[in-house]
Design an enzyme around this catalytic site. Sequence first.
Site, mmCIF file in Angstrom:
data_model
loop_
_atom_site.group_PDB
_atom_site.id
_atom_site.type_symbol
_atom_site.label_atom_id
_atom_site.label_comp_id
_atom_site.label_asym_id
_atom_site.label_seq_id
_atom_site.Cartn_x
_atom_site.Cartn_y
_atom_site.Cartn_z
ATOM 1 N N GLU B 49 0.878 -1.184 0.000
ATOM 2 C CA GLU B 49 0.000 0.000 0.000
ATOM 3 C C GLU B 49 0.904 1.219 0.000
ATOM 4 O O GLU B 49 1.684 1.404 0.923
ATOM 5 C CB GLU B 49 -0.794 0.093 1.307
ATOM 6 C CG GLU B 49 -1.939 -0.818 1.466
ATOM 7 C CD GLU B 49 -2.552 -0.615 2.864
ATOM 8 O OE1 GLU B 49 -2.351 0.435 3.513
ATOM 9 O OE2 GLU B 49 -3.222 -1.543 3.300
ATOM 10 N N ASP B 60 -4.786 9.441 10.784
ATOM 11 C CA ASP B 60 -3.427 9.006 11.095
ATOM 12 C C ASP B 60 -2.934 9.554 12.420
ATOM 13 O O ASP B 60 -3.175 10.704 12.776
ATOM 14 C CB ASP B 60 -2.471 9.437 9.973
ATOM 15 C CG ASP B 60 -2.645 8.557 8.742
ATOM 16 O OD1 ASP B 60 -2.529 7.327 8.895
ATOM 17 O OD2 ASP B 60 -2.917 9.088 7.663
#
Lengths: 401, 259
Positions: B49, B60
């Site tokens: 990824e 995040d």
Amino acid sequence: MSIDTAVVPDALGHFGPFGGRFVPEALMAALDEINDAFHKAIVDPSFTAELNDLLVNYTGRPSPITVAANFSKHCGGATILLKREDLNHTGSHKINNVLGQALLTKRMGKTRVIAETGAGQHGVATATAAALFGLECVVYMGEEDTKRQALNVARMRLLGATVVPVTTGSRTLKDAINEAMRDWVANVETTHYLFGTVAGPAPFPELVREFHRVIGKEARQQMLDRFHRLPDAVVACVGGGSNAIGIFHEFIPDTDVKLIGIEAGGDGVETGRHASTITGGAVGVLHGARSFVLQDEDGQTVESHSISAGLDYPGVGPEHAYLHDIGRAEYRPVTDAQAMEAFQILCQTEGIIPAIETAHALHGAMTLGKELGPEAYILINLSGRGDKDVETAARWFGLTE
Amino acid sequence: MSSIHDAFARAKSENRAALIGYLPAGYPSRDGAIECIKAMVEGGVDIVEIGLPYSDPVMDGPTIQAAVEISLNAGTKIVDVIETVRAIAADGTPTLVMSYWNPIERFGVEKFATELANAGGVGVITPDLTPEEAGAWNAATDAHGVDRVFLVALSSTNERIATVASETTGFIYAGAVMGVTGARSSISGAIQDLVARTRQASELPVAVGLGVSTPEQAHEIAQYADGVIVGSAFVSAIEKGGAQGARELAEKLAAGVKR
């Protein structure tokens, strides 16, 4: 167009092509829960009675309309009417939404609220409601904003809230929202994100609007009762856009009434250093909704710039994007320097120190009054008081030692 | 069938879960990212990824936020992400992009799917796009044979899992924790239940990520999931030990995903 159906988002929270939900799957259940609780509450007489009691006996509503006869002279002689949201408890319109959402928080059985704040007005209002209802309260605020709005940081802490200075990105409102979202996704079981403006994922744009709609409902009735007419124009400053939607919404069906949103022009839209999202941005997705966004060609958010912490945001609520798109409202920029000129004039002609956010709307009215002429009635949402901005203003005008 | 399908099938035939490794493009540098990802693949990563760095990464935690900031400050553009995909996919590694939605919408949904497919990319993971908003995206990914991976969360109802499963292709990404990316000392048992509920709704492989960082966690998850996704731990390993650090972590995780 009837008042109730003026602008109703679809089942997925879209205002035309704008709005919706662009969020992590982890938040979908919580947004559904808020949506359900909200739509049940606003038709529940016990909820509306409790909220109304707070608005009258705690906030001090209805807020009056003040005729600003001296300030009118700087607006081409137009009749200037100030909707005095600055006189609400905590000093701005923000308390309207916060009390509604705090009651919802209780109904959902959550014990902790988090909030983002730019100027600190939403943070102060949230800390106030959390104190009143015995909720734990954490407010995220960009480090840059904690400096320029130090008074409000102290107010929040006095009220028992934890203020977390956010040191990522531009260290302003955008980054405070990022950090609040990160907190929320991790603590969603116990925590309500008490969102402060008409942006964010559905149902926040509709929910926050409904709690601020009281501003326009009162103002429209006050116009009819006292002046036996509607205004020619309604003017309000727009960052995320909560005070503007609050006063605009009731007038949307009155198509003869111009709705003018004033965005923060910073150093001037042409310089690139501004926060005029509709004037100078492009359609995109930020903080969970599709709207206008200040962004580059790769979709990276561009930092906004404004003397006003409360307008210093590179996004805007989706309903404003929609009202712009269909031509029902007009959005104009006002620079830092223009806003500060209006700030000083209002102080010295009416004895009212406005928030610097609100001063943008005041300058917008100065220009608009000259366009519309002395017969015009212009209603301005005086969204907040300027105590928090005294230091910034003193520096701007060179009043400190 | 896609190379993603093949990678899961191969892992299954070897009685292990597939190991999926994440790194943002442009971290630690444009060429450094390519070197590190190649080292991850040599160490045993099956599927890659590549993160598309975004200014507002609300999903995040601090580790990936810092890496993305380094990448953006160095001037990483979407074209650089596409070129990173091309460099990795050239070796035959199934390569996806993980991106927040706005950069794709701004770049152009159709253009992004086209350019990714031309670069050899096989899929896109969109952590803030849910099926409700994915109409144009579904059409573009179908047209270019690009897999689109949506997420399920611990808070997802069975009804929502069914909705997500019906729109996802490639594999389903199951979030192991409620929260942002970043290493966690422990992973709750609730994820096993989420994987089981997801299997009720879909035949697709189910991969588990968010908070997974150690070989021990990878081993535990491999007992019930088809894939194990690790991101922040690779960023940390590279920060400390560069490409060699990435290779060593991949080797340990690859041993961990054996059943």
